[in-house]
Design an enzyme around this catalytic site. Structure first.
Site, short mmCIF file in Angstrom:
data_model
loop_
_atom_site.label_atom_id
_atom_site.label_comp_id
_atom_site.label_asym_id
_atom_site.label_seq_id
_atom_site.Cartn_x
_atom_site.Cartn_y
_atom_site.Cartn_z
N ASP A 96 -5.82 -5.48 -2.09
CA ASP A 96 -4.86 -4.95 -1.13
C ASP A 96 -5.64 -4.22 -0.03
O ASP A 96 -6.31 -3.22 -0.32
CB ASP A 96 -3.96 -3.97 -1.88
CG ASP A 96 -2.58 -3.83 -1.29
OD1 ASP A 96 -2.49 -3.90 -0.05
OD2 ASP A 96 -1.62 -3.64 -2.05
N ASP A 196 -1.73 -4.95 3.99
CA ASP A 196 -0.64 -3.98 4.03
C ASP A 196 -0.09 -3.83 5.45
O ASP A 196 -0.88 -3.74 6.41
CB ASP A 196 -1.24 -2.64 3.55
CG ASP A 196 -0.20 -1.57 3.30
OD1 ASP A 196 0.65 -1.79 2.44
OD2 ASP A 196 -0.25 -0.53 3.98
N GLU A 246 1.91 -8.33 4.60
CA GLU A 246 3.18 -7.61 4.43
C GLU A 246 3.72 -7.34 5.83
O GLU A 246 3.07 -6.64 6.62
CB GLU A 246 2.97 -6.30 3.68
CG GLU A 246 4.28 -5.62 3.39
CD GLU A 246 4.16 -4.12 3.10
OE1 GLU A 246 5.03 -3.58 2.43
OE2 GLU A 246 3.19 -3.50 3.58
N HIS A 320 6.04 -2.65 -5.79
CA HIS A 320 5.91 -1.23 -6.09
C HIS A 320 6.70 -0.35 -5.12
O HIS A 320 6.68 0.87 -5.25
CB HIS A 320 4.43 -0.84 -6.04
CG HIS A 320 3.85 -1.06 -4.67
ND1 HIS A 320 3.68 -2.32 -4.14
CD2 HIS A 320 3.46 -0.20 -3.72
CE1 HIS A 320 3.20 -2.20 -2.92
NE2 HIS A 320 3.06 -0.92 -2.63
N ASP A 321 7.35 -0.96 -4.13
CA ASP A 321 8.16 -0.18 -3.18
C ASP A 321 9.66 -0.41 -3.39
O ASP A 321 10.48 0.17 -2.66
CB ASP A 321 7.83 -0.60 -1.73
CG ASP A 321 6.40 -0.28 -1.35
OD1 ASP A 321 5.86 0.72 -1.83
OD2 ASP A 321 5.83 -1.06 -0.55
C1 GLC Z 1 3.18 -0.60 2.40
C2 GLC Z 1 2.92 -0.31 0.93
C3 GLC Z 1 3.50 1.04 0.61
C4 GLC Z 1 2.81 2.07 1.46
C5 GLC Z 1 2.87 1.72 2.96
C6 GLC Z 1 1.89 2.50 3.74
O1 GLC Z 1 4.50 -0.74 2.69
O2 GLC Z 1 3.43 -1.34 0.15
O3 GLC Z 1 3.42 1.35 -0.75
O4 GLC Z 1 3.39 3.32 1.27
O5 GLC Z 1 2.56 0.36 3.18
O6 GLC Z 1 0.59 2.09 3.47
#
Ligand code: GLC
Length: 549
Positions: A96, A196, A246, A320-321
């Site tokens: 990641d 990310d 993402e 995880h979110d």
């Molecule tokens: C993404 C991650 C999340 C994090 C955010 C900032 O959305 O999945 O867990 O808090 O980015 O890095």
């Protein structure tokens, strides 16, 4: 190019996966110890969320050093062993990469704070008086997206927590530094990367107030994002690995560009539109029952839109979110098994690469915390206070967190019947849901009808049937919000997937003949399966396959 269309990806949140040294926190050796289990699922890649040196304000998404392992999680030798041991079992590791921002403890930011001009240009600093932030943009975790540094008399941008400072991708030196990080990990044998919030990296030239929203429309899919991604991929030679971006608040057009092979950017994209159908007016912190009509429309738009232009979706319910899907769109109680299986089939038979988040394959539920002291997540704690300031009572605020908190997915993996669900011998860093005595790997290994075995079947079907990997998609019963159904087609092969999204019986608008079809998967006992289907029972789900000669 790696076979990303035939792959299934398993996501691990190491802090909560398995605690090998019994200090209450999961670690990399814990992942190594459980590799046989992961292999038994039939997955190809293991995506681990960050385990690099970090103050862990956002559980590792605040990176202090991209090349060092946080001692809480283990050592570089452990990661190298994980890569080797995974490979022995036919799996690769996906790392990641948090490249939109670094922790404010990163050396680059510390040097910027000390006034080194070169390093100030690594971040997004703007002039301004102590009382007037450069714009009215809001951080995704609540409050202003700007923080004032008195010694510099400047503000820096942080789209997330105040300890996560946004990098300045306009600066070629920043881009070079990040490429070096990729090269470093590629050399170690990593097989994939997840980037990310990567569609936020290119900020606009002019920073202005957003009178319509929180600023996101100015920096999501920003002006140079495609250029930067192409450059990163070309200069690091990761075009042959599996990569996923993402994408926060993105559009179909952009995701086609990010993921279509001709563009040479990424293998695929995560988008989150389908996970906002229970947000009232788009607000995560305002509860609403899921709008299934909307959900179906979104899947149809993204699935057919990506297919037409040769783009590729990452398909998923959980990470995880996100809260646990069985608690969110299914039924934790009476139809726990049926609904978890049905939701799994919805996703795994789609056109795209499926992701399974640890514990999803067991039907793990939301955690059911009752006190704010039980929460660990920076976003949940911020929003709890924001909700109270908005005038909500404690109970109302807690009720919202119970459904929306990211900690719902971050509770320890439930391995067995032990006190701490076999995750650790110590009290874990975050509480375990009460139901761990019923929902755990040991229990589900022993039950041939378990959700766990169902996931294994779904994952193996993708390997066996080209129509699942490659087939075109066509949506069925489009006017019927209760039924999520589609057909996949590929030269002489047809797959029909029927899912009842509700806890009621639903009559099919047209009876479905199952003659000449094989039922590949069904979440109700086989003997009830008839030759003509006229209705679906609560949360019933079927996968039918036909070959034409
Ligand atoms: C993404 C991650 C999340 C994090 C955010 C900032 O959305 O999945 O867990 O808090 O980015 O890095």
């Amino acid at each position: 190019m790696a076979d990303f269309k035939g792959s299934t990806i398993y996501q691990i949140y190491p802090k909560s996966f398995y605690d090998s040294n019994h200090d209450g926190v999961g670690d990399i050796r814990g992942v190594i110890e459980k590799l046989d289990y992961i292999q038994s699922l039939g997955v190809d890649l293991i995506w681990s969320t960050p385990f690099f040196v970090s103050p862990l304000n956002d559980n590792g998404y605040d990176v202090e050093d991209y090349r060092k392992i946080h001692p809480l999680f283990g050592t570089m030798e452990d990661v190298e062993e994980l890569i080797r041991e995974a490979e022995k079992r036919g799996m690769g590791l996906m790392l990641d990469m948090v490249f939109n921002h670094t922790s404010t403890r990163h050396e680059w930011f510390q040097r910027a704070l000390a006034g080194e001009k070169d390093y100030m240009d690594y971040y997004i600093f703007r002039d301004g008086g102590a009382d007037t932030p450069p714009t009215n943009w809001q951080s995704k975790f609540g409050g202003s997206a700007w923080e004032y540094v008195p010694s510099l008399k400047k503000w820096y941008l942080h789209l997330f927590d105040v300890t996560q400072a946004d990098l300045n991708w306009e600066n070629p030196k920043v881009r070079e530094e990040l490429k070096e990080v990729i090269r470093f990990w590629k050399k170690k044998g990593v097989k994939g990367f997840r980037f990310d919030v990567v569609n936020l990296i290119s900020k606009p030239k002019i920073f202005e107030d957003d009178n319509e929203g929180d600023g996101r429309r100015f920096y999501s899919d920003g002006p140079h994002v495609h250029e930067y991604l192409k450059e990163l991929v070309a200069d690091t030679g990761i075009g042959d690995l599996i990569t996923v971006g993402e994408m926060s608040f993105t559009s179909l057009d952009h995701c086609i560009r990010y993921s279509s092979p001709e563009e040479k950017e990424l293998s695929m994209c995560f988008n989150f539109h389908h996970l906002k159908v229970d947000y009232r007016d788009g607000n995560k912190w305002a509860l609403m029952r899921p709008d299934y009509r909307k959900l179906k429309e979104l899947f149809e738009t993204w699935q057919t839109g990506m297919e037409q232009e040769n783009g590729w979706n990452a398909v998923f319910w959980c990470n995880h979110d996100q809260p646990r899907i069985v608690s969110r769109f299914g039924d934790e109680k009476k139809y726990w098994k049926e609904s978890a299986k049905m939701l799994a089939a919805c996703i795994h038979m789609l056109r795209g690469t499926p992701y399974v988040f640890q514990g999803e394959e067991l039907g793990m539920t939301n955690t059911g915390y009752t006190d704010i002291s039980e929460y660990r997540d920076v976003e949940s704690i911020h929003y709890y206070h924001i909700l109270l300031n908005e005038g909500k009572s404690r109970e109302e605020a807690l009720q919202i967190l119970r459904q929306r908190s990211r900690d719902n997915s971050r509770s320890p993996m439930q391995w067995d019947f032990g006190t701490y669900a076999g995750f650790s011998e110590q009290e874990p860093w975050i509480k375990i849901p009460e139901n761990h005595k019923k929902i755990n790997v040991a229990a589900e290994e022993a039950d041939p009808d378990s959700i766990l075995h169902y996931y294994r079947k779904l994952i193996s079907l993708r390997k066996q049937y080209a129509v699942i990997r490659e087939g075109a998609i066509e949506f069925l019963y489009r006017e019927q919000p209760e039924i999520f159904a589609y057909r996949r087609l590929l030269e002489g092969e047809e797959l029909v997937v029927l899912n009842n999204l509700t806890n009621r019986e639903v009559v099919l608008p047209e009876a479905v003949s199952c003659q000449n079809s094989i039922c590949l998967l069904h979440n109700y006992p086989e003997e009830l399966f008839q030759n003509t289907l006229e209705m679906l029972r609560p949360y019933e789900s079927l996968v039918l396959f036909k070959r034409y000669s």
